[in-house]
Design a protein around this motif. Sequence first.
Motif, mmCIF file in Angstrom:
data_model
loop_
_atom_site.group_PDB
_atom_site.id
_atom_site.type_symbol
_atom_site.label_atom_id
_atom_site.label_comp_id
_atom_site.label_asym_id
_atom_site.label_seq_id
_atom_site.Cartn_x
_atom_site.Cartn_y
_atom_site.Cartn_z
ATOM 1 N N GLY A 87 0.807 -1.216 0.000
ATOM 2 C CA GLY A 87 0.000 0.000 0.000
ATOM 3 C C GLY A 87 0.835 1.258 0.000
ATOM 4 O O GLY A 87 1.992 1.275 -0.436
ATOM 5 N N GLU A 88 0.252 2.337 0.512
ATOM 6 C CA GLU A 88 0.973 3.604 0.600
ATOM 7 C C GLU A 88 1.961 3.571 1.776
ATOM 8 O O GLU A 88 1.812 2.795 2.707
ATOM 9 N N ILE A 144 2.412 4.689 4.622
ATOM 10 C CA ILE A 144 1.735 5.330 5.748
ATOM 11 C C ILE A 144 1.799 4.391 6.940
ATOM 12 O O ILE A 144 1.120 3.360 6.975
ATOM 13 N N ASN A 203 1.593 13.001 3.608
ATOM 14 C CA ASN A 203 1.038 11.665 3.389
ATOM 15 C C ASN A 203 0.649 10.976 4.692
ATOM 16 O O ASN A 203 0.870 9.772 4.878
ATOM 17 N N ASN A 263 8.967 11.943 0.940
ATOM 18 C CA ASN A 263 7.926 12.572 0.120
ATOM 19 C C ASN A 263 8.483 13.172 -1.175
ATOM 20 O O ASN A 263 7.847 14.027 -1.789
#
Length: 535
Positions: free
Chosen positions: A46-47, A49, A339, A346
């Motif tokens: 996923g991201e 995060i 994010n 980033n």
Amino acid sequence: MKDRTEKMISCLYGAGNYVVKIVGSFIFLLLTWYSLRYTYYMKPGGEIIPVNMEDSMLWNLLGLAAAFGVLILLEMLEKRTNGKVHIILRRASLYMAVLWVGVAGFWWIFSADRVPEGDQAFIYGAASYFIEGNYEHLSGPGAYCGIFPYQLGLIVLVELLFVVVGTYNYYAFEYLCAVLAMGIVYLGYRIVSELTDHTATVVAYNLLMMGCLPLIFYTSWVYGDVPGVFFTLLAGWMLLKYCKGEKRRYLVVIVCALVFSMLVRIHSLILLVALGIAAVLYALKRKDLKIVLAFLLTVVLTYGTYQGIYKIYEIRSGYEHYDGIPIVTCIAMGMQESNESYGWYNDYPKQVAWENEYDYDRTVAAAMENLRERLQFFRENPDYANLFFREKILSQWNDPLYQSLYYNTRYREELKPDAGSLAARLSGDLHFVVVFVSDRIQFIVFFGMLCYFFFLVKKDSNILQHVFAITIIGGFLFSVIYEAMGRYIFPYYVMMFPFAVYGSEQAVKKAGAALQKACRYLGSRKSSKQSPTGR
């Protein structure tokens, strides 16, 4: 005058050990406390995060109790058996741990074709292109090796590998990582064996190392993390050997291992700085300049090797060497929130360099201005600053998988593992099972490191033994200011295992001694009450 000088040196040496003890204990007291109550994870594929969730204090404490219970049982077994049995236990547990990591690592590599992305792709791609005579990665300040020139240290080694196995053969690098992962387990075993002669502790290390799942998942990572850990542990083993015999051949291996560690992973510079600090204190205390000369030789050889690599590629490609993106851009990025994360990557360094046409001085000025603005914001908003740095630190250090599954479960659609297979389920319904197991192991390791700093770092202890401890402290402090990334913490985590088990051994000893003292005290009071004089 001589006595005065020696007293000052002794005080300086003791102060160095006390700083390591106090700072290390404080760091791992915090990490252990937060690891007890919370944990972080990152969804595979996923991201970027990091997600924080409440942890099970009960399961962590039960896991810790089970680990110490096993260690106590092993110590009881050690006391009741002879030397031959000790050798069998050591070797059998070592073979089991090495075999497990090797089999699991190769299975992980063969379970799916994980196509390298990002930096991995640039590393093996650039090495392949260079063999074919294509030097576009060196073609300008905005090219990959113009932005990150230090990557040429790893690229040249991958290029040498590809000369033998063929270009674009990233599987060969993964196989090498699997073999080195087995070597990492063995080197940790050798380190523990240098630290203590207790068979129980050595066997406990082998068993605990089998739970280091990030090491298995990073075998398919086409980058310098696993090789860097291998060379780091090799240097650490030789350093402990040198402490006992001060033989020059150990210094030769230390220098070579550190140079290779720097080539494959530039963040090994923190280890080099830690060695420099310890070497100076050791030389003053023991009047041994050989270790300082070894440190200086490592610095010179590392610098010279990089400069030689840069010059060779300049000659081969016809393109000039560029200094790359200033490190201050990564520090500035490490102070930004984006994010839904604090200080994580980033793309700011490349963006600010592009905006300033890759002019080094202008890029530095722009990044410094951004950094000043963020620091001013932190000063004006202390509550936010506290939140920012707490989340930044814990999202890196309190992730028990250190992004190992996150990075290694991205596939091309046609190259995904079979639905329902174990490899596929590890990024699906079994993901949190792996997090659960790794979380227990992480808590045990953190607590063991707290015991190491508390019980084993003393005023007059050998500072060279604590080089990895100093490195971990340095890595922690660096992670506060630099770009946040759980993967960056993985090498420090693997370093902890031998010392965490040694610290746990000392905790058991101290607890046992305290229990015996309490029993003697209670026994003496009971007997005094029963005697005529005490009636």
